[in-house]
Design a protein around this motif. Structure first.
Motif, PDB file in Angstrom:
ATOM      1  N   GLU A 171      -4.286   3.545   0.361  1.00 21.23           N
ATOM      2  CA  GLU A 171      -3.265   3.021  -0.180  1.00 21.23           C
ATOM      3  C   GLU A 171      -3.450   1.232  -0.566  1.00 21.23           C
ATOM      4  O   GLU A 171      -2.964   0.774  -1.427  1.00 21.23           O
ATOM      5  N   GLN A 174       5.273   7.232   0.286  1.00 22.62           N
ATOM      6  CA  GLN A 174       6.604   6.907   0.301  1.00 22.62           C
ATOM      7  C   GLN A 174       7.205   7.274   1.799  1.00 22.62           C
ATOM      8  O   GLN A 174       7.000   8.415   2.068  1.00 22.62           O
ATOM      9  N   ARG A 191      -0.331   6.279  -3.382  1.00 21.61           N
ATOM     10  CA  ARG A 191       0.881   5.299  -2.686  1.00 21.61           C
ATOM     11  C   ARG A 191       1.706   6.430  -1.608  1.00 21.61           C
ATOM     12  O   ARG A 191       1.769   7.560  -2.015  1.00 21.61           O
TER      13      ARG A 191
END
Length: 188
Positions: A113, A121, A119
């Motif tokens: 990341e 979350q 990404r």
């Protein structure tokens, strides 16, 4: 991923796919292998959004993506369970290997990341992260490499055998891959 006994260059460098091998242990040079495997899982098993809900599943999916014997075993045991000890041992071995490597996979996800490859979350559950591939962060043509022919084929078969992989809960994934086939597992 298939075993390749090709020797490394004299300078000790390794190309991105020169020595592909199963994920039996983690050493300094295996971190690249794990990183490639994470990208492949997101690309080929992450659904149209290239996302896997619950990062904990990735360590298990890496096992199946990289070993056609496991895919063949899933095909043969669809709806009937594992009948022989050799198949049961292979399936259980893939489970224990994934369990052993979950922490390393988690660390590599964080590193990837930071480098812009994916990404993370946060979810409602503090121990789970949803992971999405950032396609722009991956070198152009990476996934079309001939080095990943076997992984693409395994992913295609796995998606047919276990639909909606990227959306299954962690527990449901373990059920579909292991428990439904008579292999006892523990979730951690």
């Amino acid at each position: 991923m298939k075993n390749n006994t090709e020797q490394s260059p004299a300078d000790g460098s390794r190309g991105p796919h020169k020595n592909k091998r199963p994920l039996f242990f983690i050493s300094g040079e295996d971190f690249y292998f794990v990183a490639y495997s994470i990208l492949l899982v997101l690309q080929y098993l992450g659904g149209s959004a290239r996302r896997v809900k619950d990062h904990r599943k990735i360590a298990y999916l890496i096992q199946f993506l990289g070993d056609s014997r496991l895919i063949d075993l899933l095909e043969r045991t669809q709806g009937v369970g594992v009948a022989n000890a050799i198949d049961r041992e292979l399936l259980f071995s893939s489970y224990t290997s994934a369990e052993l490597h979950k922490r390393e996979v988690f660390k590599i996800i964080f590193s990837m990341e930071r480098r812009g490859f994916l990404r993370m979350q946060r979810t409602d559950s503090p121990e789970m992260l949803d992971i999405t591939l950032i396609s722009d962060g991956v070198p152009q043509g990476f996934f079309e490499s001939d080095s990943f022919t076997d992984e693409r084929a395994n992913a295609e078969k796995l998606r047919k055998l276990v639909p909606r992989l990227s959306l299954l809960t962690f527990e449901s994934l373990l059920d579909r891959l292991y428990k439904d086939r008579g292999v006892r597992v523990w979730a951690s």
